[in-house]
Design an enzyme around this catalytic site. Sequence first.
Site, PDB file in Angstrom:
ATOM      1  N   LYS A 127     103.820  53.828 -34.443  1.00 40.01           N
ATOM      2  CA  LYS A 127     104.431  53.651 -35.771  1.00 40.01           C
ATOM      3  C   LYS A 127     103.360  53.737 -36.854  1.00 40.01           C
ATOM      4  O   LYS A 127     103.520  54.443 -37.858  1.00 40.01           O
ATOM      5  CB  LYS A 127     105.162  52.301 -35.841  1.00 40.01           C
ATOM      6  CG  LYS A 127     106.420  52.273 -34.994  1.00 40.01           C
ATOM      7  CD  LYS A 127     106.986  50.869 -34.833  1.00 40.01           C
ATOM      8  CE  LYS A 127     108.132  50.868 -33.818  1.00 40.01           C
ATOM      9  NZ  LYS A 127     108.627  49.531 -33.492  1.00 40.01           N
ATOM     10  N   GLN A 183     107.480  43.359 -34.199  1.00 43.05           N
ATOM     11  CA  GLN A 183     107.653  44.001 -32.888  1.00 43.05           C
ATOM     12  C   GLN A 183     108.196  43.000 -31.874  1.00 43.05           C
ATOM     13  O   GLN A 183     107.636  41.916 -31.710  1.00 43.05           O
ATOM     14  CB  GLN A 183     106.300  44.579 -32.420  1.00 43.05           C
ATOM     15  CG  GLN A 183     106.391  45.403 -31.170  1.00 43.05           C
ATOM     16  CD  GLN A 183     107.237  46.674 -31.332  1.00 43.05           C
ATOM     17  OE1 GLN A 183     107.083  47.413 -32.298  1.00 43.05           O
ATOM     18  NE2 GLN A 183     108.149  46.906 -30.408  1.00 43.05           N
ATOM     19  N   ASP A 240     114.126  48.373 -40.186  1.00 52.66           N
ATOM     20  CA  ASP A 240     114.764  48.565 -38.874  1.00 52.66           C
ATOM     21  C   ASP A 240     116.291  48.525 -39.010  1.00 52.66           C
ATOM     22  O   ASP A 240     117.008  48.972 -38.118  1.00 52.66           O
ATOM     23  CB  ASP A 240     114.348  47.426 -37.918  1.00 52.66           C
ATOM     24  CG  ASP A 240     113.260  47.864 -36.951  1.00 52.66           C
ATOM     25  OD1 ASP A 240     113.139  49.078 -36.709  1.00 52.66           O
ATOM     26  OD2 ASP A 240     112.548  46.984 -36.428  1.00 52.66           O
TER      27      ASP A 240
END
Length: 303
Positions: free
Chosen positions: A54, A98, A121
């Site tokens: 990412k 995460q 997200d």
Amino acid sequence: MSAKLINGKEIREDILEELGRETLALKEKTGKVPGLVTILVGENPASISYVTSKIKTAKSLGFKEVQDTQSIDISEVDLLSLVDKYNHDDTINGILVQLPLPSHIDEKKVLNAIDPDKDVDGFHPVNVGRLMIGGDEVKFPPCTPAGIMELIVRAGVETEGAEAVVVGRSNIVGKPIANMLVQKGPGANATVTIVHTRTKNLADHCRRADILVVAAGVPDLVKPEWIKPGACVIDVGVNRVGEKISEKTGRKIALLKGDVDFDKAKEIAGFITPVPGGVGPMTITMLMRNTLNSFKYSNNIPV
Ligand code: NAD
């Protein structure tokens, strides 16, 4: 092979190029760049690898990227204040925590502490609600389903009035992709059925599908005879079924298989995604798009 292969790697490159160009233009216009922080707790190798990809992609686009790694012992209170710090940091437009988090931390509490306007997200209940309403309300569509929509639209698959069947009802893939396909508007307007472990006659539902999205996590669940000739088959499943030697590095890597019997299905379908190289490359790409859009929202730039 009769089906047209939907190549996620190529589509990813096209989108990343578009995002990179836009980031540069926005930097010239505003003097600022989008900022993304990834918060990693502990040293889980899979999590480190996801976070690294990412951050690497964000960097390649010219974003500000912060990798904030915390000890496995961090308390829930300290993690919540860290999230709060980034909620109030004007140079950060996207916050990612995460998963998984260590068991002494309530994941839900932490994810819900992220400012919904920085939740790139798209998992915060506010963004789930916005997705359900659709249209202009949607700020951050969840990344894997957003990637699937992009593959369908860029491949030129007709969604208008199509029978779409989604196998799987998870919150991160099945439910949101069904929701996106059923919305009113171009690139959607499908008639959607969700099927799952309690569905009777799974095969019969699949056979009706003009668009079949499979996100079950069961290798070769969908048999070739379940596929309607000419259908668009999107295989989201990523199943580790063994190991193989990488042609590039000569090292052992995981052998991956989707939820659809690709070799036989490609002779029947009209469009199909491979595993790997179909849906997989799209998830991080859509995360980058959400971060860029978050930057635009906060600078009153039309999206
Ligand atoms: P999940 O386990 O949360 O959900 C799976 C769903 O499939 C469940 O709703 C279940 O009811 C349904 N299901 C399972 N077995 C079934 C069966 N035999 N018949 C009918 N329905 C069945 O999984 P998830 O997080 O939605 O992920 C699904 C798959 O997609 C996994 O293989 C995962 O690795 C993969 N995935 C890939 C990406 C990507 O970026 N490519 C992203 C997310 C998930």
